[in-house]
Design an enzyme around this catalytic site. Structure first.
Site, PDB file in Angstrom:
ATOM      1  N   ALA A  36      -0.767  -4.617   6.449  1.00 26.07           N
ATOM      2  CA  ALA A  36      -1.609  -5.766   6.811  1.00 26.07           C
ATOM      3  C   ALA A  36      -0.935  -7.077   6.412  1.00 26.07           C
ATOM      4  CB  ALA A  36      -2.981  -5.647   6.156  1.00 26.07           C
ATOM      5  N   GLU A  65       3.527 -10.115  -3.898  1.00 32.43           N
ATOM      6  CA  GLU A  65       3.305  -8.690  -4.169  1.00 32.43           C
ATOM      7  C   GLU A  65       3.388  -8.473  -5.680  1.00 32.43           C
ATOM      8  OE1 GLU A  65       2.582  -5.632  -2.600  1.00 32.43           O
ATOM      9  OE2 GLU A  65       2.657  -5.056  -4.726  1.00 32.43           O
ATOM     10  N   GLY A  89       0.308   8.571  11.692  1.00 34.30           N
ATOM     11  CA  GLY A  89       0.655   7.708  12.807  1.00 34.30           C
ATOM     12  C   GLY A  89      -0.366   6.611  12.979  1.00 34.30           C
ATOM     13  N   VAL A 143      -1.556 -12.081  -8.066  1.00 38.76           N
ATOM     14  CA  VAL A 143      -2.561 -13.137  -7.913  1.00 38.76           C
ATOM     15  C   VAL A 143      -3.761 -12.802  -8.794  1.00 38.76           C
ATOM     16  CG1 VAL A 143      -4.122 -14.285  -6.302  1.00 38.76           C
ATOM     17  CG2 VAL A 143      -1.775 -13.735  -5.604  1.00 38.76           C
ATOM     18  N   HIS A 150      -8.987  13.180   0.456  1.00 38.76           N
ATOM     19  CA  HIS A 150      -8.175  13.830   1.496  1.00 38.76           C
ATOM     20  C   HIS A 150      -8.089  15.315   1.209  1.00 38.76           C
ATOM     21  CE1 HIS A 150      -4.959  14.909   4.183  1.00 38.76           C
ATOM     22  NE2 HIS A 150      -5.001  13.700   4.722  1.00 38.76           N
ATOM     23  N   ARG A 192     -11.985  14.771   7.861  1.00 38.76           N
ATOM     24  CA  ARG A 192     -11.539  14.938   6.476  1.00 38.76           C
ATOM     25  C   ARG A 192     -12.715  15.268   5.563  1.00 38.76           C
ATOM     26  NH1 ARG A 192      -7.070   9.997   6.193  1.00 38.76           N
ATOM     27  NH2 ARG A 192      -5.517  11.135   7.388  1.00 38.76           N
ATOM     28  N   HIS A 242      -8.180   9.477  -1.773  1.00 40.50           N
ATOM     29  CA  HIS A 242      -7.165   9.018  -0.833  1.00 40.50           C
ATOM     30  C   HIS A 242      -7.373   7.597  -0.321  1.00 40.50           C
ATOM     31  CE1 HIS A 242      -4.082   9.125   2.118  1.00 40.50           C
ATOM     32  NE2 HIS A 242      -4.908   9.127   3.154  1.00 40.50           N
ATOM     33  N   GLY A 286      -4.920   8.215  10.995  1.00 43.25           N
ATOM     34  CA  GLY A 286      -4.271   7.399  12.020  1.00 43.25           C
ATOM     35  C   GLY A 286      -4.960   6.062  12.236  1.00 43.25           C
TER      36      GLY A 286
HETATM   37  P1  ADP Z   1      -2.811  -2.147   3.546  1.00 47.00           P
HETATM   38  O1  ADP Z   1      -2.559  -0.762   4.047  1.00 47.00           O
HETATM   39  O2  ADP Z   1      -4.201  -2.586   3.703  1.00 47.00           O
HETATM   40  O3  ADP Z   1      -1.795  -3.129   4.042  1.00 47.00           O
HETATM   41  P2  ADP Z   1      -1.388  -1.457   1.099  1.00 47.00           P
HETATM   42  O4  ADP Z   1      -1.939  -0.611   0.034  1.00 47.00           O
HETATM   43  O5  ADP Z   1      -0.345  -0.886   1.975  1.00 47.00           O
HETATM   44  O6  ADP Z   1      -2.614  -2.045   1.942  1.00 47.00           O
HETATM   45  O7  ADP Z   1      -0.760  -2.783   0.464  1.00 47.00           O
HETATM   46  C1  ADP Z   1      -1.467  -3.609  -0.441  1.00 47.00           C
HETATM   47  C2  ADP Z   1      -0.465  -4.274  -1.373  1.00 47.00           C
HETATM   48  O8  ADP Z   1      -1.098  -5.319  -2.113  1.00 47.00           O
HETATM   49  C3  ADP Z   1       0.116  -3.317  -2.403  1.00 47.00           C
HETATM   50  O9  ADP Z   1       1.519  -3.327  -2.345  1.00 47.00           O
HETATM   51  C4  ADP Z   1      -0.424  -3.859  -3.734  1.00 47.00           C
HETATM   52  O10 ADP Z   1       0.445  -3.612  -4.820  1.00 47.00           O
HETATM   53  C5  ADP Z   1      -0.569  -5.328  -3.433  1.00 47.00           C
HETATM   54  N1  ADP Z   1      -1.504  -6.023  -4.339  1.00 47.00           N
HETATM   55  C6  ADP Z   1      -2.691  -5.565  -4.798  1.00 47.00           C
HETATM   56  N2  ADP Z   1      -3.271  -6.449  -5.632  1.00 47.00           N
HETATM   57  C7  ADP Z   1      -2.429  -7.526  -5.702  1.00 47.00           C
HETATM   58  C8  ADP Z   1      -2.461  -8.770  -6.412  1.00 47.00           C
HETATM   59  N3  ADP Z   1      -3.464  -9.089  -7.229  1.00 47.00           N
HETATM   60  N4  ADP Z   1      -1.426  -9.629  -6.247  1.00 47.00           N
HETATM   61  C9  ADP Z   1      -0.374  -9.312  -5.439  1.00 47.00           C
HETATM   62  N5  ADP Z   1      -0.298  -8.150  -4.760  1.00 47.00           N
HETATM   63  C10 ADP Z   1      -1.291  -7.259  -4.881  1.00 47.00           C
END
Ligand code: ADP
Length: 448
Positions: free
Chosen positions: A15, A34, A49, A156, A240, A279, A382, A425
């Site tokens: 996202a 991140e 997928g 953050v 899951h 699931r 999950h 998916g």
């Molecule tokens: P999505 O599938 O919705 O994109 P993900 O789990 O793949 O979500 O990615 C979310 C990311 O946000 C993770 O890499 C996580 O470490 C990061 N994240 C979560 N909380 C914070 C925060 N407070 N500050 C910065 N990054 C964060």
């Protein structure tokens, strides 16, 4: 790191990366923050997928699908609890998301199927590699090409507002920093690894392990709640059904293994469920076995259709037998019974009729091409269906259902789309569909 950006994107999963690319292409200057030292979040772990209907890929495979079927199957799979505004937008924009990915050299040209779906609409790379790693790697090429700033190890900690409107974020590196901005995209993922939130909303799941990365602690939900956002469906947590957890790491064994033809057997060597039910239902059937877990059983042909199995085998999760009898001995089930189970299943594939459990999908190939394989699995936490309330424009809503100006959310952090059960998916699809939408809506917000 500068002290001002047009938009601050929190999280580097599907996202976050998608919304950053979309915002950049509309002329904005985004930054991605991140908190972990690893980029990609739970997205990198996704294996099945990306679901979408009415795509050019489906037509290339002579599959005629409809938004309506996609909507209805997701709605039924979600216990009819899905937020219908989000579901409508989601099912009607998946094909555009597939096009958008293709325009960005991200080709999902192969199709498979997941539990609860009746049509092949789970798009994946033709290399048959797990989708998550592929998607993140490819999206990162665009982040690099556009030189979109992406910082790891920055967490953050606060959203700053003035008169209810976003004005910036506070974050923590080795020191506390402040960034001013008029727009924030929460792309922080869920709380599948967040013991405190699980304790608050689903204490019954606390003793289960999780497939999630350790950073999936629900920060985005807490940040948003502090400034008045509404949270929805917080008790809807997906367990899951097929996770290998006999080693210190919990490995999710993706639904594609069943989608390509694997069956599940209990300790007696007997099938006990429609393996491609939702699931929620497959998990319940495994739980009802009384804590033993179950075995996924498949053959060489099915194995060749799911690249991830090479990895599972490499890390020692796969048992092998040159014939079914040998496999039965390997996993300690009665070989007569397992042979009969496989024989009966192959007959069901042959006639396309599963009189025992009414399975109707993942019946393209039987289990007859040795060697034969088994993976021991059991359910694990999950995915968290709940999250911050958004509308279809990804605007975050407060307790009075009013938009919080400047705050957007996309991906697992947002609640409501999946109802009480997410279909396999649909999470990757959610990150791309709503990630794009967030990038577009941020642009519109800043321009107006
Ligand atoms: P999505 O599938 O919705 O994109 P993900 O789990 O793949 O979500 O990615 C979310 C990311 O946000 C993770 O890499 C996580 O470490 C990061 N994240 C979560 N909380 C914070 C925060 N407070 N500050 C910065 N990054 C964060």
């Amino acid at each position: 790191l500068k002290n001002h950006y047009d938009v601050v994107i929190i999280g580097s999963g599907g996202a976050g990366l998608t919304s950053a690319i979309q915002a950049y292409e509309l002329g904005l200057s985004p930054v991605i923050l991140e908190k972990m030292d690893k980029i990609g979040g739970n997205t990198t772990r996704a294996s099945s997928g990306m679901n979408a209907a009415e795509t050019f890929v489906q037509l290339n495979h002579k599959i005629v699908d409809s938004f309506e079927d996609f909507y209805n199957e997701t709605f039924i799979g979600g216990g009819k609890m899905n937020n219908q505004e989000l579901l409508k937008f989601f099912t009607e924009h998946g094909a555009l998301a597939i096009d958008w990915l293709a325009q960005h050299d991200i080709k999902l040209d192969d199709l498979t199927i997941t539990g609860g779906m009746k049509t092949m609409r789970t798009h994946r790379p033709s290399s048959l590699a797990p989708i998550g790693g592929y998607l993140v790697t490819e999206l990162l090429k665009y982040i690099a090409k556009y030189q979109i700033p992406l910082f790891d190890n920055i967490k953050v900690t606060d959203l700053l507002t003035d008169k209810g409107q976003i004005t910036g974020v506070k974050a923590l590196t080795d020191q506390e920093i402040m960034i001013t901005t008029d727009a924030v995209v929460l792309a922080t993922g869920g709380f599948g690894a967040g013991k405190d939130l699980l304790a608050e909303y689903r204490s019954d799941l606390l003793n289960l392990r999780t497939t999630n990365q350790p950073g999936a602690t629900g920060d985005g939900l807490k940040l948003a709640k502090k400034i008045g956002a509404k949270l929805v469906d917080m008790d809807q947590v997906q367990v899951h059904p097929t996770v290998q957890q006999d080693t210190p790491h919990a490995f999710l064994i993706g639904e594609a293994v069943r989608g390509e033809g694997a069956i599940l057997v209990n300790n007696d060597g007997k099938r006990f469920v429609n393996e491609l039910d939702t699931r929620k239902n497959v998990t319940k059937a495994i739980d009802d076995l009384g804590g033993t877990g179950a075995y996924l059983i498949f053959d060489r042909d099915i194995r060749s259709r799911v690249k991830a199995i090479e990895f599972y085998d490499h890390v020692g999760l796969v048992k092998t037998g040159q014939n079914v009898e040998e496999l039965a001995q390997e996993i300690g089930v009665d070989s007569q019974i397992l042979q009969q189970t496989v024989y009966d299943w192959n007959a069901a594939v042959e006639t396309q009729k599963d009189s025992k459990f009414n399975r109707t999908t993942g019946m393209e190939r039987n289990i007859s091409d040795g060697p034969f394989y088994a993976i021991h699995i059991a359910p694990a936490v999950h995915y968290t269906m709940g999250g911050v309330a958004i509308n279809h424009k990804t605007q975050v809503l407060n307790e009075d259902n009013q938009v919080i100006k400047g705050l957007f959310a996309a991906g697992e952090v947002a609640g409501g789309l999946h109802g009480n059960n997410r279909i396999g998916g649909n999470s990757i699809a959610e990150t791309v569909v709503f990630g794009r939408q967030a990038g577009q809506q941020v642009y519109k917000y800043l321009k107006d």
